[in-house]
Design a protein around this motif. Structure first.
Motif, short mmCIF file in Angstrom:
data_model
loop_
_atom_site.label_atom_id
_atom_site.label_comp_id
_atom_site.label_asym_id
_atom_site.label_seq_id
_atom_site.Cartn_x
_atom_site.Cartn_y
_atom_site.Cartn_z
N UNK A 157 -85.98 70.76 43.18
CA UNK A 157 -85.31 70.31 41.94
C UNK A 157 -85.91 69.01 41.42
N UNK A 158 -86.08 68.95 40.11
CA UNK A 158 -86.75 67.83 39.48
C UNK A 158 -85.76 66.78 38.96
N UNK A 159 -86.22 65.56 38.91
CA UNK A 159 -85.53 64.49 38.19
C UNK A 159 -86.59 63.76 37.38
N UNK A 160 -86.23 63.35 36.18
CA UNK A 160 -87.24 62.73 35.34
C UNK A 160 -88.34 63.72 35.02
N UNK A 161 -88.07 64.65 34.10
CA UNK A 161 -89.02 65.72 33.81
C UNK A 161 -89.41 65.67 32.34
N UNK A 162 -90.72 65.65 32.07
CA UNK A 162 -91.23 65.60 30.71
C UNK A 162 -91.98 66.89 30.42
N UNK A 163 -91.66 67.50 29.27
CA UNK A 163 -92.33 68.73 28.87
C UNK A 163 -92.51 68.71 27.36
N UNK A 164 -93.43 69.54 26.91
CA UNK A 164 -93.59 69.74 25.47
C UNK A 164 -93.70 71.23 25.22
N UNK A 165 -93.54 71.62 23.97
CA UNK A 165 -93.62 73.03 23.63
C UNK A 165 -95.07 73.47 23.72
N UNK A 166 -95.32 74.59 24.37
CA UNK A 166 -96.67 75.10 24.50
C UNK A 166 -97.21 75.50 23.14
N UNK A 167 -98.53 75.51 23.02
CA UNK A 167 -99.16 75.88 21.77
C UNK A 167 -98.92 77.36 21.46
N UNK A 168 -99.01 77.71 20.19
CA UNK A 168 -98.83 79.10 19.79
C UNK A 168 -97.38 79.47 19.63
N UNK A 169 -97.07 80.73 19.87
CA UNK A 169 -95.72 81.24 19.66
C UNK A 169 -94.85 81.20 20.90
N UNK A 170 -95.38 80.70 22.01
CA UNK A 170 -94.61 80.64 23.25
C UNK A 170 -93.55 79.55 23.11
N UNK A 171 -92.25 79.89 23.19
CA UNK A 171 -91.21 78.89 22.99
C UNK A 171 -90.90 78.09 24.24
N UNK A 172 -91.52 78.41 25.36
CA UNK A 172 -91.15 77.77 26.61
C UNK A 172 -91.85 76.43 26.80
N UNK A 173 -91.33 75.71 27.78
CA UNK A 173 -91.80 74.35 28.01
C UNK A 173 -93.12 74.32 28.76
N UNK A 174 -93.97 73.41 28.37
CA UNK A 174 -95.22 73.15 29.07
C UNK A 174 -95.03 71.85 29.84
N UNK A 175 -94.99 71.90 31.18
CA UNK A 175 -94.73 70.68 31.95
C UNK A 175 -95.83 69.64 31.73
N UNK A 176 -95.43 68.38 31.69
CA UNK A 176 -96.36 67.27 31.55
C UNK A 176 -96.34 66.40 32.81
N UNK A 177 -95.15 66.05 33.29
CA UNK A 177 -95.00 65.23 34.49
C UNK A 177 -93.59 65.40 35.03
#
Length: 323
Positions: A83-103
């Motif tokens: 389990x994560x704490x302090x999680x940063x993500x952004x929306x993946x490129x294109x039509x994929x609505x899911x999160x792209x993990x950053x850190x």
């Protein structure tokens, strides 16, 4: 096995206890390049991929490991992300609505914005909104402070946008130019860096970690070059760890806390007649009333509406994808 090897990387009793319950070794992802992960374990560094079982059970790429993740692994590869704490993500490129993990699992999130001609309010508000939703403590670092003729005025402007987050000026022109950032680091603390290309993140990493990451000049069009191309966790000589991330020319919002990034608008919105007020032509809109009285900055409202609409679009896309 030497559990002490993981203590400097921020391992807590809960991590060791989780690993003991599962009967698997514990590690932390210290480098991610595509789908290969360098993991620091009690035995040292090991290069792993996720197992076939992990790939089959992952609902979307956002569940894959990222730099900073605590993982359990076997001889087959990474079996589980804790389990994560302090999680940063952004929306993946294109039509994929899911999160792209950053850190993941950072205690402090440094938002880097240069004080040169590329200082951009909207981009800064976007990064601050992402930081507010990360669960980490946001700290705004104004880099290249020596390149601004009126650094006092720029810092005042940045503080007005920072929604209560600390604002610290940094420069490579003085030996103590990064001491303000160092004050947030120490044993057991993990910090991450985000910012646009050319924001001076690699120079900051070099100063804090004593490393020699190659830096590149800002292009003549004002857009920085991507110096860092991978996500990497670096152990700091004075204690703690730093997660460096690639420079981002764009950052599509995910679960960002836009309301927290615009507290003055959020406070006004609570007095609107309608709970779902879009702050347009609805009657009884407290936000528009404050704008008409000159009590609200029109540019701030435009930025808020843009980021809020983006967040709403993503939420609708996720709901459609789950049907």
């Amino acid at each position: 096995m030497d559990q002490n090897r993981l203590i400097p990387y921020g391992a807590k009793d809960a991590h060791f206890e989780h690993a003991a319950r599962e009967g698997l070794p514990l590690g932390r992802v210290i480098c991610q390049e595509r789908l290969l992960y360098t993991v620091i374990s009690e035995e040292g560094e090991i290069l792993l991929a996720v197992t076939g079982r992990f790939r089959q059970s992952a609902a979307h790429p956002g569940e894959y490991p990222v730099a900073g993740d605590w993982v359990l692994f076997s001889e087959r590869g990474i079996e589980k992300v804790l389990p994560r704490s302090g999680f940063l993500a952004r929306v993946a490129a294109g039509n994929d609505p899911y999160r792209q993990p950053v850190a993941a699992n950072m205690d402090v999130l440094f938002v880097c914005m240069p004080a040169d001609s590329t200082y951009n309010r909207l981009k800064l508000e976007r990064f601050l909104a992402a930081a507010a939703g990360s669960g980490a403590r946001p700290v705004l670092l104004i880099t290249k402070a020596d390149l601004c003729a009126d650094i006092g005025g720029l810092l005042a402007d940045a503080r007005a946008l920072a929604a209560g987050a600390d604002v610290v000026a940094c420069t490579s022109s003085r030996p103590d130019g990064f001491d303000g950032a160092r004050a947030y680091l120490g044993p057991g603390v993990t910090a991450a860096l985000i910012g646009a290309s050319g924001a001076g993140k690699s120079t900051l990493v070099n100063a804090l970690a004593g490393t020699d990451i190659e830096t590149q000049a800002v292009r003549q069009d004002g857009k920085g070059r991507h110096t860092t191309t991978r996500r990497e966790l670096i152990l700091l000589p004075r204690g703690g760890a730093l997660i460096d991330t690639p420079g981002m020319r764009s950052f599509s919002l995910d679960d960002s806390d836009v309301a927290s990034a615009f507290p003055e608008i959020d406070a006004l919105a609570r007095n609107c007649r309608f709970r779902d007020c879009a702050h347009g032509a609805e009657p009884g809109c407290a936000v528009r009333a404050a704008l008409a009285r000159g009590e609200l900055d029109a540019r701030r409202l435009r930025s808020y509406l843009k980021l809020h609409a983006e967040e709403e679009r993503r939420a609708r896309a996720v709901r459609r994808a789950k049907r």
